[in-house]
Design a protein around this motif. Structure first.
Motif, mmCIF file in Angstrom:
data_model
loop_
_atom_site.group_PDB
_atom_site.id
_atom_site.type_symbol
_atom_site.label_atom_id
_atom_site.label_comp_id
_atom_site.label_asym_id
_atom_site.label_seq_id
_atom_site.Cartn_x
_atom_site.Cartn_y
_atom_site.Cartn_z
ATOM 1 N N LEU A 49 0.827 -1.205 0.000
ATOM 2 C CA LEU A 49 0.000 0.000 0.000
ATOM 3 C C LEU A 49 0.864 1.258 0.000
ATOM 4 O O LEU A 49 0.539 2.250 -0.670
ATOM 5 N N LYS A 50 1.972 1.236 0.741
ATOM 6 C CA LYS A 50 2.881 2.383 0.754
ATOM 7 C C LYS A 50 3.507 2.606 -0.624
ATOM 8 O O LYS A 50 3.636 3.744 -1.092
ATOM 9 N N LEU A 51 3.879 1.519 -1.271
ATOM 10 C CA LEU A 51 4.442 1.645 -2.613
ATOM 11 C C LEU A 51 3.397 2.169 -3.592
ATOM 12 O O LEU A 51 3.700 2.998 -4.461
ATOM 13 N N ARG A 52 2.177 1.690 -3.437
ATOM 14 C CA ARG A 52 1.091 2.166 -4.314
ATOM 15 C C ARG A 52 0.835 3.653 -4.080
ATOM 16 O O ARG A 52 0.580 4.407 -5.035
ATOM 17 N N GLU A 53 0.928 4.074 -2.823
ATOM 18 C CA GLU A 53 0.775 5.502 -2.516
ATOM 19 C C GLU A 53 1.889 6.319 -3.170
ATOM 20 O O GLU A 53 1.667 7.424 -3.678
ATOM 21 N N LEU A 54 3.104 5.779 -3.156
ATOM 22 C CA LEU A 54 4.224 6.459 -3.804
ATOM 23 C C LEU A 54 3.967 6.619 -5.301
ATOM 24 O O LEU A 54 4.148 7.698 -5.868
ATOM 25 N N TYR A 55 3.543 5.528 -5.956
ATOM 26 C CA TYR A 55 3.269 5.597 -7.398
ATOM 27 C C TYR A 55 2.186 6.635 -7.700
ATOM 28 O O TYR A 55 2.322 7.451 -8.630
ATOM 29 N N LEU A 56 1.112 6.604 -6.920
ATOM 30 C CA LEU A 56 0.001 7.519 -7.158
ATOM 31 C C LEU A 56 0.426 8.973 -6.974
ATOM 32 O O LEU A 56 0.087 9.842 -7.781
ATOM 33 N N ASN A 57 1.171 9.250 -5.901
ATOM 34 C CA ASN A 57 1.597 10.628 -5.650
ATOM 35 C C ASN A 57 2.524 11.131 -6.752
ATOM 36 O O ASN A 57 2.432 12.285 -7.180
ATOM 37 N N HIS A 58 3.423 10.260 -7.184
ATOM 38 C CA HIS A 58 4.353 10.671 -8.239
ATOM 39 C C HIS A 58 3.603 10.969 -9.536
ATOM 40 O O HIS A 58 3.801 12.039 -10.150
ATOM 41 N N GLU A 59 2.727 10.076 -9.945
ATOM 42 C CA GLU A 59 1.992 10.293 -11.185
ATOM 43 C C GLU A 59 0.976 11.430 -11.042
ATOM 44 O O GLU A 59 0.673 12.128 -12.019
ATOM 45 N N TYR A 60 0.464 11.638 -9.830
ATOM 46 C CA TYR A 60 -0.442 12.761 -9.570
ATOM 47 C C TYR A 60 0.282 14.087 -9.786
ATOM 48 O O TYR A 60 -0.238 15.004 -10.449
ATOM 49 N N ARG A 61 1.513 14.191 -9.266
ATOM 50 C CA ARG A 61 2.280 15.426 -9.444
ATOM 51 C C ARG A 61 2.638 15.654 -10.913
ATOM 52 O O ARG A 61 2.630 16.787 -11.409
ATOM 53 N N GLU A 62 2.990 14.562 -11.600
ATOM 54 C CA GLU A 62 3.301 14.694 -13.020
ATOM 55 C C GLU A 62 2.068 15.143 -13.819
ATOM 56 O O GLU A 62 2.175 15.958 -14.743
ATOM 57 N N LYS A 63 0.907 14.617 -13.453
ATOM 58 C CA LYS A 63 -0.330 15.000 -14.143
ATOM 59 C C LYS A 63 -0.671 16.463 -13.866
ATOM 60 O O LYS A 63 -1.083 17.201 -14.787
ATOM 61 N N ILE A 64 -0.479 16.895 -12.622
ATOM 62 C CA ILE A 64 -0.749 18.301 -12.283
ATOM 63 C C ILE A 64 0.169 19.214 -13.093
ATOM 64 O O ILE A 64 -0.256 20.255 -13.616
ATOM 65 N N LYS A 65 1.455 18.832 -13.188
ATOM 66 C CA LYS A 65 2.389 19.646 -13.964
ATOM 67 C C LYS A 65 1.964 19.722 -15.426
ATOM 68 O O LYS A 65 2.006 20.793 -16.046
ATOM 69 N N SER A 66 1.550 18.579 -15.962
ATOM 70 C CA SER A 66 1.118 18.548 -17.349
ATOM 71 C C SER A 66 -0.123 19.413 -17.559
ATOM 72 O O SER A 66 -0.215 20.188 -18.530
ATOM 73 N N GLU A 67 -1.085 19.285 -16.653
ATOM 74 C CA GLU A 67 -2.313 20.082 -16.775
ATOM 75 C C GLU A 67 -2.023 21.572 -16.628
ATOM 76 O O GLU A 67 -2.627 22.394 -17.323
ATOM 77 N N LYS A 68 -1.107 21.909 -15.736
ATOM 78 C CA LYS A 68 -0.758 23.317 -15.543
ATOM 79 C C LYS A 68 -0.136 23.897 -16.806
ATOM 80 O O LYS A 68 -0.463 25.015 -17.224
ATOM 81 N N GLU A 69 0.745 23.145 -17.422
ATOM 82 C CA GLU A 69 1.368 23.606 -18.667
ATOM 83 C C GLU A 69 0.328 23.757 -19.775
ATOM 84 O O GLU A 69 0.367 24.726 -20.542
ATOM 85 N N GLU A 70 -0.589 22.813 -19.844
ATOM 86 C CA GLU A 70 -1.637 22.894 -20.866
ATOM 87 C C GLU A 70 -2.526 24.106 -20.647
ATOM 88 O O GLU A 70 -2.880 24.819 -21.606
#
Length: 488
Positions: free
Chosen positions: A252-273
């Motif tokens: 679950l901790k590893l899954r949380e890490l994956y989600l947070n990392h991809e969440y931040r990447e998605k936010i960055k992408s959306e912000k740029e768009e």
């Protein structure tokens, strides 16, 4: 060293012969003296004493010479025997030294193997915390989810955290396989165990949260290893207490890490768009307002001119002359307004305003090579993406996109700054220059002070390619050059 039987027999025989000869000579001398005494007393009057003395002396010298010869042979045999004995000692000493050296070599190899193992382990652990090493050592992060927007990632993160809370409440996150007693009391034992479990959870959660907070695109895999290492180390420390962090909780901790990392990447992408869409919208709105203002001015002059023409058709005399002058002025104003409309429309299609972009591509051209170009597209990123599509193996990193009302002039000024370092001095359409990012930033700040500038060189595709190539080499048993050999 042991002599063979023949050698021992030869040495013994030599000694016996030498002793026998010596005894024989001694007996011979004694007998000779007695014989001489008897002869001297018997024939003293007949034989000349001097002659007899000379004869005896000569015989004695001869016997002595024989004795010396035998003694010399004995000495030679004795020396040979000693040499053989010394050789045995030398050989034995060398054998002992060789055995000792061999033992020292084996011991050194064993110590080196242990130290090399420690070095390799520490190097792997350092890679977990050093982002410069982690990307190459730990490999490329592969996305685990494919949500369309950041809100879906946010919802999943909340679900994962709730699952962790449920496991902690149910005492399944960290377990103890032994019922301990303290001072003979099971209650005290349970209290001790619960405190140890809480301490374990705090340590593991703290390490996991630190890893999650520091995760970026180039160290996501390393942070994953960091969480797994934290679990292994804490479990090892708790081995005597039989307390273990469960695999489900770690997952679950590893899954949380994956989600947070991809969440931040998605936010960055959306912000740029969003930023790009807003900028493009502002530019379009500005052009539309300019066209509308020019068209309104043209329509107003058309109405005034039509009115003046209508009045002039009914007027005569001085009034007609005045209206004629007014009509000429209105026609001039209308022509100017029409020209403004045409200019505004042309500006919307093709104008001096545009974007000067500064980009680099480490994977394709190496360090300290930048491209300084100009585009009049509404979306300048389209041009950058176009340049990185098929003409080069990797995409470009963007350092600056500068809007200017006179983009060609800004571009020429920047080109002039680095004209001496132009890569292709023959074809000026190839706008590549040898210059460091810092040098370009100084020039941009001087020529366009308000323009934002990004110094970072991500080269993400290039770095990921290097990591994959390293993984492929490792898979076939070809390791990268190491500072130390694996064995002596």
């Amino acid at each position: 060293m042991q002599f063979d039987p023949v050698t021992q027999l030869a040495v013994t025989a030599g000694l016996i012969v030498a002793m026998a000869i010596a005894i024989f000579l001694l007996v011979l001398l004694i007998k000779q003296r007695r014989s001489n005494d008897k002869l001297a007393s018997r024939f003293a009057r007949v034989i000349d004493a001097d002659v007899e003395l000379e004869r005896v002396i000569a015989e004695t010298v001869k016997q002595q010479s024989n004795a010396d010869e035998i003694t010399a042979k004995y000495r030679l045999i004795e020396m040979r025997y000693k040499n053989v004995t010394n050789s045995e000692e030398i050989v034995t000493s060398l054998e002992r030294q060789a055995i000792q050296i061999s033992r020292d070599v084996e011991r050194t190899r064993a110590e080196y193997k242990d130290k090399r193992g420690i070095y390799d382990r520490l190097q792997r652990e350092v890679a977990i915390f050093d982002e410069r090493l982690s990307f190459a050592e730990m490999g490329v992060y592969e996305p685990h989810f494919d949500f369309s927007d950041s809100e879906q990632y946010k919802e999943q993160i909340e679900k994962i955290r709730n699952q962790q809370k449920i496991m902690v409440s149910a005492a399944t996150a960290v377990t103890c396989s032994t019922k301990w007693t303290l001072d003979g009391s099971e209650a005290k034992g349970r209290t001790m165990t619960n405190r140890a479990i809480k301490l374990t959870l705090r340590a593991f959660n703290g390490e996991s949260e630190a890893a999650i907070a520091n995760t970026r695109w180039n160290n996501a895999s390393a942070m994953e290893k960091r969480i797994e290492r934290a679990r292994d180390q804490i479990n090892k420390l708790n081995d005597s207490n039989k307390i273990v962090i469960s695999d489900e909780y770690t997952a679950l901790k590893l899954r949380e890490l994956y989600l947070n990392h991809e969440y931040r990447e998605k936010i960055k992408s959306e912000k740029e768009e969003r930023a790009e869409a807003a900028r493009a919208s502002r530019e379009e709105q500005k052009l539309l307002r300019d066209i509308e203002a020019a068209e309104e001015a043209e329509a107003r002059y058309q109405r005034l001119l039509a009115k003046a023409n209508a009045e002039a058709a009914k007027a005569s005399g001085a009034k007609l002359e005045a209206l004629t002058v007014q009509i000429k002025m209105l026609e001039g104003d209308l022509a100017d307004a029409h020209a403004k409309v045409e200019r505004a429309q042309a500006l919307a299609e093709r104008t001096r305003s545009g974007y000067v972009y500064i980009i680099s591509n480490v994977g394709s051209f190496g360090d300290n090579v930048v491209k300084i170009g100009l585009t009049r597209r509404l979306d300048p990123l389209d041009r950058v993406r176009e340049l990185g599509d098929a003409s080069v193996p990797f995409t470009f990193d963007i350092h600056a996109i500068i809007y200017s009302d006179d983009a060609p002039a800004l571009e020429r000024s920047l080109h002039a700054e680095f004209e001496r370092t132009r890569v292709n001095a023959q074809n000026y359409r190839k706008e590549f220059f040898r210059a460091s990012i810092d040098e370009v930033e100084v020039a941009v700040k001087r020529l366009a002070p308000a323009a934002p500038f990004i110094k970072d060189v991500e080269a993400q595709e290039y770095q990921e390619t290097l990591a994959k190539r390293q993984l492929a080499l490792s898979a076939v048993g070809i390791a990268a050059a190491s500072e130390f050999p694996s064995t002596l």
